[in-house]
Design a protein around this motif. Sequence first.
Motif, PDB file in Angstrom:
ATOM      1  N   ALA A  82      -1.560 -13.735  -2.339  1.00 41.07           N
ATOM      2  CA  ALA A  82      -2.739 -13.251  -1.602  1.00 41.07           C
ATOM      3  C   ALA A  82      -2.463 -13.283  -0.094  1.00 41.07           C
ATOM      4  O   ALA A  82      -2.830 -12.360   0.637  1.00 41.07           O
ATOM      5  N   ILE A  83      -1.765 -14.329   0.358  1.00 43.66           N
ATOM      6  CA  ILE A  83      -1.439 -14.410   1.788  1.00 43.66           C
ATOM      7  C   ILE A  83      -0.429 -13.321   2.165  1.00 43.66           C
ATOM      8  O   ILE A  83      -0.572 -12.641   3.174  1.00 43.66           O
ATOM      9  N   ASP A  84       0.577 -13.128   1.312  1.00 44.96           N
ATOM     10  CA  ASP A  84       1.553 -12.060   1.590  1.00 44.96           C
ATOM     11  C   ASP A  84       0.856 -10.698   1.640  1.00 44.96           C
ATOM     12  O   ASP A  84       1.150  -9.871   2.506  1.00 44.96           O
ATOM     13  N   MET A  85      -0.050 -10.462   0.701  1.00 51.20           N
ATOM     14  CA  MET A  85      -0.760  -9.180   0.668  1.00 51.20           C
ATOM     15  C   MET A  85      -1.551  -9.003   1.959  1.00 51.20           C
ATOM     16  O   MET A  85      -1.525  -7.931   2.573  1.00 51.20           O
ATOM     17  N   THR A  86      -2.224 -10.071   2.395  1.00 51.67           N
ATOM     18  CA  THR A  86      -2.993 -10.023   3.643  1.00 51.67           C
ATOM     19  C   THR A  86      -2.088  -9.648   4.819  1.00 51.67           C
ATOM     20  O   THR A  86      -2.397  -8.751   5.602  1.00 51.67           O
ATOM     21  N   GLU A  87      -0.947 -10.333   4.927  1.00 48.61           N
ATOM     22  CA  GLU A  87      -0.023 -10.084   6.043  1.00 48.61           C
ATOM     23  C   GLU A  87       0.482  -8.647   6.027  1.00 48.61           C
ATOM     24  O   GLU A  87       0.464  -7.956   7.043  1.00 48.61           O
ATOM     25  N   VAL A  88       0.948  -8.218   4.848  1.00 48.43           N
ATOM     26  CA  VAL A  88       1.579  -6.899   4.759  1.00 48.43           C
ATOM     27  C   VAL A  88       0.543  -5.798   4.979  1.00 48.43           C
ATOM     28  O   VAL A  88       0.758  -4.875   5.775  1.00 48.43           O
ATOM     29  N   VAL A  89      -0.605  -5.919   4.315  1.00 52.51           N
ATOM     30  CA  VAL A  89      -1.603  -4.848   4.407  1.00 52.51           C
ATOM     31  C   VAL A  89      -2.188  -4.768   5.815  1.00 52.51           C
ATOM     32  O   VAL A  89      -2.326  -3.677   6.372  1.00 52.51           O
ATOM     33  N   SER A  90      -2.521  -5.902   6.424  1.00 55.54           N
ATOM     34  CA  SER A  90      -3.158  -5.773   7.736  1.00 55.54           C
ATOM     35  C   SER A  90      -2.190  -5.176   8.750  1.00 55.54           C
ATOM     36  O   SER A  90      -2.596  -4.423   9.619  1.00 55.54           O
ATOM     37  N   ARG A  91      -0.900  -5.491   8.618  1.00 56.57           N
ATOM     38  CA  ARG A  91       0.063  -4.892   9.555  1.00 56.57           C
ATOM     39  C   ARG A  91       0.282  -3.403   9.290  1.00 56.57           C
ATOM     40  O   ARG A  91       0.205  -2.580  10.201  1.00 56.57           O
ATOM     41  N   ILE A  92       0.555  -3.055   8.045  1.00 54.77           N
ATOM     42  CA  ILE A  92       0.807  -1.639   7.754  1.00 54.77           C
ATOM     43  C   ILE A  92      -0.439  -0.814   8.083  1.00 54.77           C
ATOM     44  O   ILE A  92      -0.333   0.275   8.656  1.00 54.77           O
ATOM     45  N   ALA A  93      -1.627  -1.353   7.767  1.00 56.17           N
ATOM     46  CA  ALA A  93      -2.854  -0.578   7.992  1.00 56.17           C
ATOM     47  C   ALA A  93      -2.993  -0.178   9.456  1.00 56.17           C
ATOM     48  O   ALA A  93      -3.402   0.933   9.767  1.00 56.17           O
ATOM     49  N   ARG A  94      -2.657  -1.097  10.346  1.00 60.24           N
ATOM     50  CA  ARG A  94      -2.820  -0.809  11.769  1.00 60.24           C
ATOM     51  C   ARG A  94      -1.672   0.023  12.315  1.00 60.24           C
ATOM     52  O   ARG A  94      -1.855   0.870  13.167  1.00 60.24           O
ATOM     53  N   GLN A  95      -0.452  -0.243  11.815  1.00 59.00           N
ATOM     54  CA  GLN A  95       0.725   0.315  12.483  1.00 59.00           C
ATOM     55  C   GLN A  95       1.305   1.557  11.826  1.00 59.00           C
ATOM     56  O   GLN A  95       2.199   2.180  12.384  1.00 59.00           O
ATOM     57  N   VAL A  96       0.817   1.894  10.636  1.00 54.90           N
ATOM     58  CA  VAL A  96       1.364   3.067   9.947  1.00 54.90           C
ATOM     59  C   VAL A  96       0.197   3.926   9.469  1.00 54.90           C
ATOM     60  O   VAL A  96      -0.771   3.402   8.928  1.00 54.90           O
ATOM     61  N   ASP A  97       0.303   5.227   9.683  1.00 55.53           N
ATOM     62  CA  ASP A  97      -0.757   6.131   9.251  1.00 55.53           C
ATOM     63  C   ASP A  97      -0.539   6.483   7.783  1.00 55.53           C
ATOM     64  O   ASP A  97      -0.128   7.588   7.453  1.00 55.53           O
ATOM     65  N   ALA A  98      -0.768   5.510   6.910  1.00 59.13           N
ATOM     66  CA  ALA A  98      -0.519   5.715   5.483  1.00 59.13           C
ATOM     67  C   ALA A  98      -1.666   5.132   4.663  1.00 59.13           C
ATOM     68  O   ALA A  98      -2.004   3.963   4.832  1.00 59.13           O
ATOM     69  N   PRO A  99      -2.252   5.933   3.767  1.00 62.26           N
ATOM     70  CA  PRO A  99      -3.181   5.332   2.810  1.00 62.26           C
ATOM     71  C   PRO A  99      -2.390   4.390   1.901  1.00 62.26           C
ATOM     72  O   PRO A  99      -1.211   4.628   1.626  1.00 62.26           O
ATOM     73  N   LEU A 100      -3.030   3.314   1.444  1.00 67.15           N
ATOM     74  CA  LEU A 100      -2.302   2.308   0.677  1.00 67.15           C
ATOM     75  C   LEU A 100      -2.721   2.283  -0.784  1.00 67.15           C
ATOM     76  O   LEU A 100      -3.896   2.410  -1.117  1.00 67.15           O
ATOM     77  N   MET A 101      -1.711   2.102  -1.646  1.00 62.47           N
ATOM     78  CA  MET A 101      -1.950   1.833  -3.057  1.00 62.47           C
ATOM     79  C   MET A 101      -1.621   0.357  -3.241  1.00 62.47           C
ATOM     80  O   MET A 101      -0.476  -0.055  -3.050  1.00 62.47           O
ATOM     81  N   LEU A 102      -2.627  -0.447  -3.556  1.00 56.60           N
ATOM     82  CA  LEU A 102      -2.424  -1.888  -3.669  1.00 56.60           C
ATOM     83  C   LEU A 102      -2.082  -2.208  -5.111  1.00 56.60           C
ATOM     84  O   LEU A 102      -2.847  -1.913  -6.020  1.00 56.60           O
ATOM     85  N   ASP A 103      -0.898  -2.797  -5.290  1.00 60.59           N
ATOM     86  CA  ASP A 103      -0.293  -2.915  -6.616  1.00 60.59           C
ATOM     87  C   ASP A 103      -0.121  -4.391  -6.957  1.00 60.59           C
ATOM     88  O   ASP A 103       0.654  -5.099  -6.308  1.00 60.59           O
ATOM     89  N   SER A 104      -0.861  -4.877  -7.952  1.00 66.61           N
ATOM     90  CA  SER A 104      -0.691  -6.260  -8.388  1.00 66.61           C
ATOM     91  C   SER A 104      -1.307  -6.424  -9.770  1.00 66.61           C
ATOM     92  O   SER A 104      -2.194  -5.672 -10.157  1.00 66.61           O
ATOM     93  N   THR A 105      -0.817  -7.426 -10.485  1.00 68.51           N
ATOM     94  CA  THR A 105      -1.454  -7.744 -11.762  1.00 68.51           C
ATOM     95  C   THR A 105      -2.598  -8.736 -11.538  1.00 68.51           C
ATOM     96  O   THR A 105      -3.359  -9.009 -12.453  1.00 68.51           O
ATOM     97  N   GLN A 106      -2.714  -9.273 -10.333  1.00 66.48           N
ATOM     98  CA  GLN A 106      -3.737 -10.291 -10.079  1.00 66.48           C
ATOM     99  C   GLN A 106      -4.884  -9.745  -9.238  1.00 66.48           C
ATOM    100  O   GLN A 106      -4.665  -9.181  -8.160  1.00 66.48           O
TER     101      GLN A 106
END
Length: 627
Positions: A394-418
């Motif tokens: 959950a912490i890794d997802m937070t780190e990765v998503v908040s950075r990519i969301a701000r710095q890359v113009d890409a819609p995200l597909m969030l992929d996890s079994t949890q």
Amino acid sequence: MPSAFLDHLTRRVLVLDGAMGTQVHEHDLDVETDYLGCENCTDVLVKSRPDLVQLIHENYLEAGADAIETNSFGGARHVLGEFDLHDETYDLAKRAARIARAAADKHSTPDKPRFVLGSMGPGTKLITLAQIDWPTLVASYRESMRGLIEGGADAILIETCQDLLQVKGAINAALGALDDTGKTPDDIPIMVSVTIEQTGSMLMGTSIEAALVALKGYPIACLGLNCATGPTEMAEHVHHLARHWDRHISVLPNAGLPVMVEGRAEFPLRPKPFAEAMLRFIDNDRVSAVGGCCGTTPEHIRQLAQAVNARAPQSRDVTPPKPAATSLYAPTDFRQDASFLIIGERCNASGSRKFKRLLEEEDWDAIVSLAREQMRDGSHVLDVNVDYAGRDNAIDMTEVVSRIARQVDAPLMLDSTQTATLEAGLMHAPGKCIINSANFEDGEDKFDQLCRLAKTYNAALVIGTIDEDREAAMARTADRKLAIATRAIERATTQHAIPIADIFIDPLVLPISTGMDADRRSALELIEGTRRIAQAFPDVQLTCGLSNVSFGLKPAARVILNSVFLHELTQAGMTSAIVHASKILPLNKIEDAHKLAALNLIYDRRDKSAGGTGLPTPAQRPEPAMA
Ligand code: THG
């Protein structure tokens, strides 16, 4: 039964009030006795100077406003906290609504009922910049909104929105507050008003196109624009809403762009030209609520009310936006002309050795670079999967998503079994995401949980064709793929009201080159399953993890098999795929012999004479650098 307010909004163009702050500043208020020591905290005036707040409301009502906004713009708990007023959050909100209610009731007549809009501003912390977190923000707004509702507000107005993630949080807070008070959005409608800066986007960079797509799935009665500019600068954005938003529209501009006069900002647009500009929104864009923001006065509202003269809103021809996801910045359509939606696979801890290493090293900047590289290589959306034993996902997802969301113009597909990992991503992604994925493997409860996540965060949802049957596990035949897809689509659309165009069915790609007889038909069953699902549900999206098909083969062979397989799938109706974008070749770049070998594998046409896969090894054919 729609509320009296909604009914009125349908029958009459609603005139809202003008600025509160600038009216307050006309009075020489004392920091101690009026502001109770909280300098510039206008919200506290409902306690110290209810007379003054009511007077300002009444001035607007006398000028002809049909609706007034409560003096609660900064009334969320986390904002009041800056003045040590947290514990007064509910009380101040309720007082604000009561004062406005009293003023509105005093001026209401059967012919001209007056309404109270419970105002909630953006606060002082940007959630997309991690200055506040989702649970705090939602709880904070919810408390104030409960006060506004219990004090008698007719609607909740979430206004001056700068940050999409804040809007999504505030909408959820409003739904929570309605729930707390036994009400629904039919009783107390939710209105949202975003602020488009002079740059042409919201403060955080969101275009009006993206805002519309990211908010469309919520039960909002009215979407509009307020603040930042005058009517002229808003015209293009209002026009976009008029063409593509299927509900009411509000417009509350400033009195023009401020000019500096003797060191003070002044709003230059006079009441008459202001009213004329607003009439054009009513006539050309068929907006149903008009009012003013900074610099507008009772005189602006008087001229506006006279010009509007209780006219009825006209209906509009609306073309709904195409089904899409969005980044923080812009939308990306789910259906791509003459192509497929390319979902980059590389930000995946189990799908890329490089990403896994970067995650272990917590090299977030390099992860952002990997995300950018995939966009340069042609991806439309990025899959993000941090599932990895031994780390806090959950912490890794937070780190990765908040950075990519701000710095890359890409819609995200969030992929996890949890579920918790997915939600950690959703809480930090301002745009409209795609959740990957739900299925029936662990029963309907988990499936329903993921559908609810999709509603809360207005995300699209991937559903894999797996059910509770432990023997059969994943659907291996076209028949079962269609049967499970049908069950899932029914449940998601009817029980959870997820729009069908926001559902991605994944009929599951399995490796075909394992040497096991049971796996030889996987690819052709998938093609046939895709064809049947696409035929039965033309509006549903289809997706798959393409690279799975060629697990175990040499890299050069994988490129060819994946590319040929993708071509067959898109012919059958596949609309998207999770791929390594730079390793997909167009068919005309593949030698005929290799193409044939791939097709033989895919369609399980056994070639007794040839050994192996018939596909090239790296020695025979260098790996192509680019598609
Ligand atoms: N369906 C859905 N989601 C999915 C999958 C699916 N998400 C994950 C996965 N399957 C799709 N993503 C990948 C990513 C990488 C690879 C395969 C599928 C892959 N990677 C190389 C390998 O493992 O050999 C590694 C390459 C490297 O290290 O750089 O093949 O089916 N809904």
